[in-house]
Write a protein that holds these residues in place. Structure first.
Motif, PDB file in Angstrom:
ATOM      1  N   LEU A   1       2.363  -2.068  -7.288  1.00 41.77           N
ATOM      2  CA  LEU A   1       3.043  -1.038  -6.506  1.00 41.77           C
ATOM      3  C   LEU A   1       4.467  -0.826  -7.016  1.00 41.77           C
ATOM      4  O   LEU A   1       4.941   0.314  -7.123  1.00 41.77           O
ATOM      5  N   LEU A   2       5.156  -1.915  -7.336  1.00 45.07           N
ATOM      6  CA  LEU A   2       6.516  -1.803  -7.848  1.00 45.07           C
ATOM      7  C   LEU A   2       6.541  -1.124  -9.211  1.00 45.07           C
ATOM      8  O   LEU A   2       7.411  -0.287  -9.485  1.00 45.07           O
TER       9      LEU A   2
ATOM     10  N   THR B   1      -5.336  -1.016  -1.202  1.00 45.74           N
ATOM     11  CA  THR B   1      -6.108   0.032  -1.882  1.00 45.74           C
ATOM     12  C   THR B   1      -5.226   0.839  -2.819  1.00 45.74           C
ATOM     13  O   THR B   1      -5.608   1.123  -3.967  1.00 45.74           O
ATOM     14  N   LEU B   2      -4.040   1.199  -2.357  1.00 44.49           N
ATOM     15  CA  LEU B   2      -3.145   2.003  -3.187  1.00 44.49           C
ATOM     16  C   LEU B   2      -2.700   1.268  -4.449  1.00 44.49           C
ATOM     17  O   LEU B   2      -2.385   1.894  -5.460  1.00 44.49           O
ATOM     18  N   SER B   3      -2.672  -0.063  -4.402  1.00 46.68           N
ATOM     19  CA  SER B   3      -2.226  -0.825  -5.569  1.00 46.68           C
ATOM     20  C   SER B   3      -3.135  -0.597  -6.771  1.00 46.68           C
ATOM     21  O   SER B   3      -2.681  -0.654  -7.917  1.00 46.68           O
ATOM     22  N   LYS B   4      -4.409  -0.350  -6.515  1.00 49.13           N
ATOM     23  CA  LYS B   4      -5.338  -0.073  -7.627  1.00 49.13           C
ATOM     24  C   LYS B   4      -4.970   1.244  -8.301  1.00 49.13           C
ATOM     25  O   LYS B   4      -4.956   1.351  -9.537  1.00 49.13           O
ATOM     26  N   LEU B   5      -4.672   2.267  -7.485  1.00 48.64           N
ATOM     27  CA  LEU B   5      -4.228   3.541  -8.040  1.00 48.64           C
ATOM     28  C   LEU B   5      -2.874   3.381  -8.722  1.00 48.64           C
ATOM     29  O   LEU B   5      -2.608   4.007  -9.754  1.00 48.64           O
ATOM     30  N   GLY B   6      -2.034   2.524  -8.147  1.00 45.40           N
ATOM     31  CA  GLY B   6      -0.725   2.284  -8.728  1.00 45.40           C
ATOM     32  C   GLY B   6      -0.800   1.663 -10.112  1.00 45.40           C
ATOM     33  O   GLY B   6       0.011   1.978 -10.987  1.00 45.40           O
ATOM     34  N   THR B   7      -1.748   0.782 -10.312  1.00 44.01           N
ATOM     35  CA  THR B   7      -1.928   0.157 -11.626  1.00 44.01           C
ATOM     36  C   THR B   7      -2.268   1.202 -12.677  1.00 44.01           C
ATOM     37  O   THR B   7      -1.693   1.217 -13.779  1.00 44.01           O
TER      38      THR B   7
ATOM     39  N   PHE C   1       0.946  10.035  -7.968  1.00 49.31           N
ATOM     40  CA  PHE C   1       0.922   8.778  -7.208  1.00 49.31           C
ATOM     41  C   PHE C   1       2.255   8.419  -6.565  1.00 49.31           C
ATOM     42  O   PHE C   1       2.279   7.908  -5.444  1.00 49.31           O
ATOM     43  N   LEU C   2       3.363   8.637  -7.241  1.00 46.97           N
ATOM     44  CA  LEU C   2       4.631   8.212  -6.668  1.00 46.97           C
ATOM     45  C   LEU C   2       4.926   8.976  -5.379  1.00 46.97           C
ATOM     46  O   LEU C   2       5.392   8.400  -4.392  1.00 46.97           O
ATOM     47  N   GLY C   3       4.642  10.260  -5.369  1.00 44.88           N
ATOM     48  CA  GLY C   3       4.767  11.016  -4.131  1.00 44.88           C
ATOM     49  C   GLY C   3       3.805  10.507  -3.078  1.00 44.88           C
ATOM     50  O   GLY C   3       4.141  10.426  -1.890  1.00 44.88           O
TER      51      GLY C   3
END
Length: 544
Positions: A100-101, A229-235, A377-379
């Motif tokens: 996420l970071l 869940t969002l962390s997967k998209l974040g990667t 994704f950032l938005g």
């Protein structure tokens, strides 16, 4: 309504909200010992190592019920209570938090670094990059320490209230800045998404239509309810962004000339070989230098999201691992990409974002295309943080928060839709890039990047070491005091001088502030007359 009832009862009880529960029943005053958690849960038992983490107070957090099931809890107790829920929130490992970071920091704003280096000079620009990164690392560790002392904190608004003595006005003031900041970030990425679509299609559609398309796509991608869940998209987003900026740096180095080479340009400045300044050029204005500085700050400062991330970690003790990983990556990627692209595009040819400096159209489109996941994704990440802030307050303690219900999902989708609608309006009202970065930095990052965390340091150290904490540990205490005074003063400098600079250089003021003094706004008006930016709800192409 419940809050109004609480205020009424509290008024009759000497204004002490510590004697009041959310169901309107008066309870005995409870003031937990300083070394424990709140209401019987011992925070210290969740700590594996390190010194005792005393709370700086026991404020009532708005929206957190005061009962056996929904009271302020330790991390272990929180995980225990949600173990049987269909939707579980404390599920992020440090690796997923790192993802996420990475997705938050490794972003499009990297491509404003060549511009900042062209104004500040390469050496001062690199020094500023390292110093800002170090300050953000230090203040982020303060955020983490404060959140460990208060595991009931769910977001920056709860933290703001806890930080400022439990005062309700602090919660509301923080909430306003929090929501405005997140909305600006969403609007920025909708705007740049429209710029990408214009670039890829050579402006085949009205820009307003492209902006609307980006807003709808982003809304759909925002629907997942947990950071796990969002962390997967974040990667995926972080990987694509890294490839994008790497390609931009490589393409800048291998192409014959940057875009606009020896064409003169509208001002006759696009002539000669790319010029690289080791130090800032003589005559560089305060406005230009501050704008470049704010662009760098905006890219690094993201502490506003950290309490939300920590609140969903399985083990907050591991947060520094994620923090160190992203900081090291930031310094390496930002410095190398910014320096390489600047060296090959020079002071006179670089643009923000720097994709526009690539002279080969194929190079531009290929490298910019890899940025698409981050544009979305950032938005999405900031929309999710805003939505959970509202959603948790509405459904705290109800099954709609922890289970899959029609009402819960409908409310979640509706809240997200509202945030993206507002972001769309922001994107169409302020249709430019660099000045928006500067304005955001000065208005919000002054508090969320500096002022809050210097204050948090003071409060924590006074709680631990008493009134004489400034000298209690000798040189270490004195150095910490001086450093955090500097951090707070830096925040106020950004708030005052930074806002002034941003307003002076922001083109959108001609729409709203035409009555200002001519000398103040002449440069702004000239930018609009020159067609540097489009107007409000304008179909004009914004392609790079």
């Amino acid at each position: 309504m419940a809050l109004g009832r609480i205020s009424e009862i509290a008024a009759n009880d000497g204004g002490d909200l510590n004697n009041v529960s959310l169901d309107g029943m008066r309870e005995p005053h409870r003031e937990p010992p300083l070394e424990t958690g709140v209401h019987g849960y011992d925070v210290e038992k969740t700590e594996r190592i390190g010194r005792k983490m005393s709370r700086v107070g026991a404020p009532k957090i708005i929206g957190v019920a005061d009962s056996d099931e929904d009271s302020v809890k330790s991390v272990a107790r929180q995980k225990e209570l949600e173990a049987t829920n269909s939707i579980q929130y404390r599920t992020c490992s440090w690796q997923k938090t790192a993802a996420l970071l990475f997705s938050e920091y490794i972003c499009l704003a990297i491509m404003s670094f060549p511009y900042s280096y062209s104004v500040l000079g390469l050496v001062p620009g690199l020094i500023v990059t390292v110093v800002v990164a170090a300050s953000v690392l230090y203040t982020s560790l303060i955020v983490w320490e404060f959140c460990k002392r208060h595991p009931e904190i769910r977001d920056i608004c709860d933290l703001g209230q806890a930080l400022y003595y439990g005062w309700r006005w602090a919660w509301y003031a923080t909430a306003v800045m929090f929501l405005l900041n997140n909305t600006f970030v969403q609007g920025l990425h909708v705007l740049i998404g429209a710029k990408y679509l214009n670039t890829m299609t050579n402006g085949s559609m009205c820009t307003v239509g492209f902006t609307a398309i980006m807003a709808v796509i982003s809304w759909v991608c925002s629907l997942p309810r947990t950071f796990n869940t969002l962390s997967k998209l974040g990667t995926v987003s972080a990987i694509f962004t890294f490839v994008s900026v790497l390609l931009a740096a490589v393409f800048a180095g291998i192409e014959d000339h940057p875009k606009g080479y020896n064409t003169g340009g509208s001002k006759g400045t696009l002539v000669g070989e790319p010029t690289v300044l080791v130090f800032a050029a003589s005559g560089t204005t305060f406005v230009a230098g501050m704008t470049a500085f704010l662009n760098i700050c905006y890219t690094f400062i993201g502490q506003i999201t950290l309490p939300s991330f920590i609140a969903e970690m399985k083990d907050p003790e591991d947060f520094p691992k994620a923090l160190w990983a992203i900081t090291i990556a930031e310094i390496i990627v930002f410095s190398l990409v910014g320096a390489i692209v600047y060296v090959y595009t020079g002071t006179q040819y670089n643009t923000a974002p720097a994709f526009g400096s690539l002279g080969n159209e194929l190079y531009l489109k290929v490298s910019f295309s890899f940025m698409v996941p981050t544009l979305i994704f950032l938005g999405v990440l900031y929309a999710s943080i805003s939505a959970r802030f509202v959603f948790f307050r509405i459904f705290e303690g109800s099954r709609h928060k922890r289970e899959h219900t029609v009402l819960g999902w409908s409310a979640w989708a509706g809240i997200l839709a509202i945030t993206w609608l507002v972001a769309f309006l922001v994107a169409e009202t302020i249709p430019f890039f660099t000045d928006l970065l500067s304005l955001m930095s000065s208005l919000f990052d002054s508090f969320f990047g500096f002022i809050f965390w210097g204050t948090a340091y003071f409060r924590m150290r006074r709680t631990e070491y008493g009134p004489r904490w400034i000298t209690s540990r000798g040189i270490r205490s004195i150095a910490g005091f001086i450093l955090n005074v500097v951090i707070i003063l830096t925040g106020f400098f950004m708030l005052t001088a930074g806002t002034y600079v941003s307003l002076i250089s922001s083109q959108f003021l001609t729409i709203y502030l035409k009555t200002l003094h001519q000398a103040t706004c002449q440069g702004i008006i000239d930018n609009y007359k020159a067609g540097i930016v489009g107007g409000v709800f304008n179909c004009k192409s914004t392609a790079l």
